[in-house]
Design a protein around this motif. Structure first.
Motif, PDB file in Angstrom:
ATOM      1  N   SER A  72      73.482  58.499  48.103  1.00 26.50           N
ATOM      2  CA  SER A  72      73.416  58.942  49.497  1.00 26.50           C
ATOM      3  C   SER A  72      72.992  57.805  50.420  1.00 26.50           C
ATOM      4  CB  SER A  72      72.424  60.107  49.627  1.00 26.50           C
ATOM      5  OG  SER A  72      72.892  61.242  48.927  1.00 26.50           O
ATOM      6  N   LEU A  73      72.032  56.975  49.957  1.00 25.56           N
ATOM      7  CA  LEU A  73      71.594  55.850  50.779  1.00 25.56           C
ATOM      8  C   LEU A  73      72.728  54.858  51.027  1.00 25.56           C
ATOM      9  CD1 LEU A  73      68.068  55.081  49.242  1.00 25.56           C
ATOM     10  CD2 LEU A  73      68.546  56.028  51.504  1.00 25.56           C
ATOM     11  N   ALA A  74      73.445  54.493  49.958  1.00 22.99           N
ATOM     12  CA  ALA A  74      74.557  53.552  50.113  1.00 22.99           C
ATOM     13  C   ALA A  74      75.653  54.144  50.984  1.00 22.99           C
ATOM     14  CB  ALA A  74      75.118  53.180  48.739  1.00 22.99           C
ATOM     15  N   HIS A  75      75.852  55.455  50.876  1.00 25.73           N
ATOM     16  CA  HIS A  75      76.881  56.146  51.638  1.00 25.73           C
ATOM     17  C   HIS A  75      76.542  56.150  53.127  1.00 25.73           C
ATOM     18  CE1 HIS A  75      80.127  59.106  52.077  1.00 25.73           C
ATOM     19  NE2 HIS A  75      79.315  59.817  52.835  1.00 25.73           N
ATOM     20  N   ARG A  76      75.273  56.409  53.459  1.00 26.88           N
ATOM     21  CA  ARG A  76      74.883  56.593  54.850  1.00 26.88           C
ATOM     22  C   ARG A  76      74.338  55.319  55.503  1.00 26.88           C
ATOM     23  NH1 ARG A  76      74.952  61.832  56.239  1.00 26.88           N
ATOM     24  NH2 ARG A  76      75.032  63.378  54.577  1.00 26.88           N
ATOM     25  N   LEU A  77      73.608  54.502  54.754  1.00 25.38           N
ATOM     26  CA  LEU A  77      72.980  53.313  55.332  1.00 25.38           C
ATOM     27  C   LEU A  77      73.773  52.042  55.093  1.00 25.38           C
ATOM     28  CD1 LEU A  77      69.242  53.910  54.267  1.00 25.38           C
ATOM     29  CD2 LEU A  77      70.382  54.604  56.391  1.00 25.38           C
ATOM     30  N   GLY A  78      74.673  52.058  54.118  1.00 24.49           N
ATOM     31  CA  GLY A  78      75.371  50.843  53.735  1.00 24.49           C
ATOM     32  C   GLY A  78      74.668  50.158  52.584  1.00 24.49           C
ATOM     33  N   ALA A  79      75.399  49.301  51.885  1.00 19.54           N
ATOM     34  CA  ALA A  79      74.866  48.672  50.678  1.00 19.54           C
ATOM     35  C   ALA A  79      73.659  47.787  50.968  1.00 19.54           C
ATOM     36  CB  ALA A  79      75.961  47.856  49.999  1.00 19.54           C
ATOM     37  N   ARG A  80      73.684  47.086  52.095  1.00 21.09           N
ATOM     38  CA  ARG A  80      72.605  46.141  52.397  1.00 21.09           C
ATOM     39  C   ARG A  80      71.257  46.852  52.516  1.00 21.09           C
ATOM     40  NH1 ARG A  80      71.751  43.672  58.306  1.00 21.09           N
ATOM     41  NH2 ARG A  80      70.020  42.254  57.910  1.00 21.09           N
ATOM     42  N   ARG A  81      71.199  47.883  53.333  1.00 22.29           N
ATOM     43  CA  ARG A  81      69.937  48.598  53.514  1.00 22.29           C
ATOM     44  C   ARG A  81      69.549  49.370  52.258  1.00 22.29           C
ATOM     45  NH1 ARG A  81      71.098  50.999  59.591  1.00 22.29           N
ATOM     46  NH2 ARG A  81      70.984  49.006  60.706  1.00 22.29           N
ATOM     47  N   ALA A  82      70.550  49.907  51.555  1.00 19.86           N
ATOM     48  CA  ALA A  82      70.251  50.659  50.333  1.00 19.86           C
ATOM     49  C   ALA A  82      69.594  49.770  49.283  1.00 19.86           C
ATOM     50  CB  ALA A  82      71.535  51.277  49.778  1.00 19.86           C
ATOM     51  N   LEU A  83      70.071  48.527  49.163  1.00 18.23           N
ATOM     52  CA  LEU A  83      69.471  47.611  48.196  1.00 18.23           C
ATOM     53  C   LEU A  83      68.041  47.235  48.600  1.00 18.23           C
ATOM     54  CD1 LEU A  83      72.477  45.249  47.368  1.00 18.23           C
ATOM     55  CD2 LEU A  83      71.392  46.903  45.851  1.00 18.23           C
ATOM     56  N   ALA A  84      67.789  47.139  49.908  1.00 24.22           N
ATOM     57  CA  ALA A  84      66.422  46.848  50.355  1.00 24.22           C
ATOM     58  C   ALA A  84      65.488  48.013  50.025  1.00 24.22           C
ATOM     59  CB  ALA A  84      66.407  46.557  51.856  1.00 24.22           C
ATOM     60  N   VAL A  85      65.969  49.237  50.246  1.00 20.49           N
ATOM     61  CA  VAL A  85      65.151  50.413  49.955  1.00 20.49           C
ATOM     62  C   VAL A  85      64.845  50.513  48.458  1.00 20.49           C
ATOM     63  CG1 VAL A  85      65.150  52.951  49.950  1.00 20.49           C
ATOM     64  CG2 VAL A  85      65.925  51.706  51.971  1.00 20.49           C
ATOM     65  N   SER A  86      65.786  50.060  47.614  1.00 15.55           N
ATOM     66  CA  SER A  86      65.596  50.162  46.164  1.00 15.55           C
ATOM     67  C   SER A  86      64.407  49.339  45.668  1.00 15.55           C
ATOM     68  CB  SER A  86      66.871  49.721  45.427  1.00 15.55           C
ATOM     69  OG  SER A  86      67.050  48.314  45.514  1.00 15.55           O
ATOM     70  N   ALA A  87      63.929  48.402  46.492  1.00 13.30           N
ATOM     71  CA  ALA A  87      62.791  47.571  46.091  1.00 13.30           C
ATOM     72  C   ALA A  87      61.450  48.237  46.376  1.00 13.30           C
ATOM     73  CB  ALA A  87      62.854  46.219  46.799  1.00 13.30           C
ATOM     74  N   LEU A  88      61.426  49.328  47.127  1.00 14.26           N
ATOM     75  CA  LEU A  88      60.144  49.942  47.511  1.00 14.26           C
ATOM     76  C   LEU A  88      59.414  50.593  46.326  1.00 14.26           C
ATOM     77  CD1 LEU A  88      61.091  51.506  50.975  1.00 14.26           C
ATOM     78  CD2 LEU A  88      59.883  49.360  50.510  1.00 14.26           C
ATOM     79  N   PRO A  89      60.075  51.430  45.495  1.00  9.18           N
ATOM     80  CA  PRO A  89      59.334  52.022  44.366  1.00  9.18           C
ATOM     81  C   PRO A  89      58.736  51.001  43.409  1.00  9.18           C
ATOM     82  CG  PRO A  89      61.377  53.235  44.742  1.00  9.18           C
ATOM     83  CD  PRO A  89      61.438  51.993  45.593  1.00  9.18           C
ATOM     84  N   PRO A  90      59.488  49.941  43.002  1.00  7.16           N
ATOM     85  CA  PRO A  90      58.835  48.969  42.120  1.00  7.16           C
ATOM     86  C   PRO A  90      57.669  48.258  42.775  1.00  7.16           C
ATOM     87  CG  PRO A  90      61.067  48.246  42.681  1.00  7.16           C
ATOM     88  CD  PRO A  90      60.929  49.648  43.147  1.00  7.16           C
TER      89      PRO A  90
END
Length: 422
Positions: A84-102
């Motif tokens: 959903s993130l990649a779909h709505r925000l685009g790959a760039r922002r989705a990859l940045a968000v993926s770094a928050l949980p770690p």
């Protein structure tokens, strides 16, 4: 001079095109490599660290079972959210968000030493992968021509495997010399570097204009039948694989220290060395096999071979060390042979990913990939708990053999009903 520079530029461009490389896919490679390394320098030693904190291998087995269950559930949610993130925000922002949980996971690991908090932190630290997978698939599917997708996924696989070679070796030096917290601190630094690089390289990528927001039930109903059958085979095979994943390090460490008489530091280093050996073998296969797949009429034989080798690993982990003793060889010889064969199982992975990326329509690819991976993770989530219970009541050898047998059922299903079959 100008002609020479022009020729060099043309050759570089042709080489990049041959590998399916551009700014977007290069950014993905950096993210995958750095975040993968940030995970691998500590993950190979997590079960040993838990054993030290909990006081026994038996207690560590219970914790690893819970950890695997929680990771699989979070993976399933992460794939859906990542789609959903990649779909709505685009790959760039989705990859940045993926770094928050770690990032949160690293903070927990550094601040608290309770075994259960360590498990919670480890769950969060592995969440980057499921959150990022839909975005990486969307980048390759939209930015790379069809005839270059397998090699593009092969490069991603290399970037995932290089950390699995470097990480355990680097982690072993730090784990034995400086302690587990040094591993986690370095991982935190790599995480920040990955986010900065992908932000710089992927500036031009934007969310798709007015993307259709289809419900998940509709996406599931529209999933191509061959991908449904592939998913069924994967669930069975991955379920069996989770009977050994996470537990293998404990088993090998215990085998070396008891049956082999190794000192604990040497056994811990050997665990990392075995993981590195398997991943070096995998690295050697990616590019030549990817090009072979691109020129083959069907990726099916390569995917099938990968599935067979997935199923054999837990079985060989029991059989080959014993066989080496019968043959008068060192125990380490059987373990090295097992991990070499395990490394070969990556032969068909780029082909499988290219098949999945090309099987979904572009406008729903990110969410469909997230749904595919999410369903797979939810389905095998109980496997680590079941494996932990079996280890306690039947022993590690029977646990691994049961996992291999279940995975072979998935191989049989793929042979009968996999892609290309009716």
């Amino acid at each position: 001079m100008a002609d020479t520079q022009h020729d060099d530029s043309a050759r570089a461009h042709a080489l990049a095109d041959w590998f399916g490389l551009n700014r977007a896919t290069l950014a993905v490679l950096v993210v995958v490599g750095c975040l993968g390394l940030s995970e691998e320098i500590w993950s190979s030693y997590l079960s040993l660290h838990l054993a030290d904190r909990a006081g026994s291998i038996a207690r560590a087995v219970e914790l690893v079972g819970v950890l695997g269950f929680a990771q699989a559930l979070l993976e399933g949610c992460g794939y859906l959210v990542g789609g959903s993130l990649a779909h709505r925000l685009g790959a760039r922002r989705a990859l940045a968000v993926s770094a928050l949980p770690p990032a949160l996971g690293f903070a927990l690991m550094l601040l608290v030493s309770s075994p259960w908090v360590i498990v919670a932190g480890a769950v969060l630290m592995t969440a980057w992968d499921p959150l990022s997978v839909p975005a990486t698939f969307d980048v390759v599917g939209s930015e790379v021509p069809k005839g270059r997708r397998t090699i593009a996924f092969a490069l991603q696989s290399i970037q995932k495997r290089l950390p699995k070679v470097i990480g355990p070796a680097l982690g072993a030096a730090m784990f034995v010399g400086l302690g587990y917290w040094a591993n986690v601190t370095l991982a935190f630094v790599l995480l920040g570097f990955a986010v900065a690089v992908q932000h710089s390289l992927m500036r031009r990528l934007r969310p798709k204009a007015d993307p259709p927001a289809l419900p998940l039930a509709r996406l599931l109903r529209d999933m191509p039948s061959e991908l449904r059958r592939l998913l069924a085979a994967e669930i069975l095979i991955r379920f069996g694989e989770w009977f050994v994943r996470g537990f293998a390090a404990l088993y090998v460490f215990d085998l070396l220290t008891h049956a082999g008489g190794w000192a604990a530091p040497a056994a811990a280093a050997m665990v990392g060395t075995l993981v590195a050996v398997g991943n070096l073998v995998a690295l050697a296969t990616y590019v030549p096999v990817a090009k072979w797949v691109d020129q083959s009429p069907s990726p099916r034989p390569f995917i099938g071979l990968t599935f067979v080798l997935f199923a054999l690993f837990p079985i060989l982990l029991v059989v080959l060390p014993r066989a080496s003793a019968w043959l008068g060889l060192p125990l380490a010889a059987g373990l090295v042979g097992t991990y070499v064969i395990n490394g070969l199982r990556e032969i068909g992975e780029p082909a499988r990913k290219a098949l999945i990326a090309g099987g979904f329509p572009a406008e729903t690819r990110a969410r469909s990939v997230g749904l595919y991976w999410g369903l797979r993770s939810f389905a095998y989530a109980p496997a680590p708990l079941l494996a932990s219970w079996l280890w306690e009541h039947a022993g590690p050898e029977r646990t691994f053999l049961a996992g291999g047998a279940l995975a072979l059922v998935g191989v049989a299903w793929f042979a009968w009903r996999g892609p290309g079959r009716r």
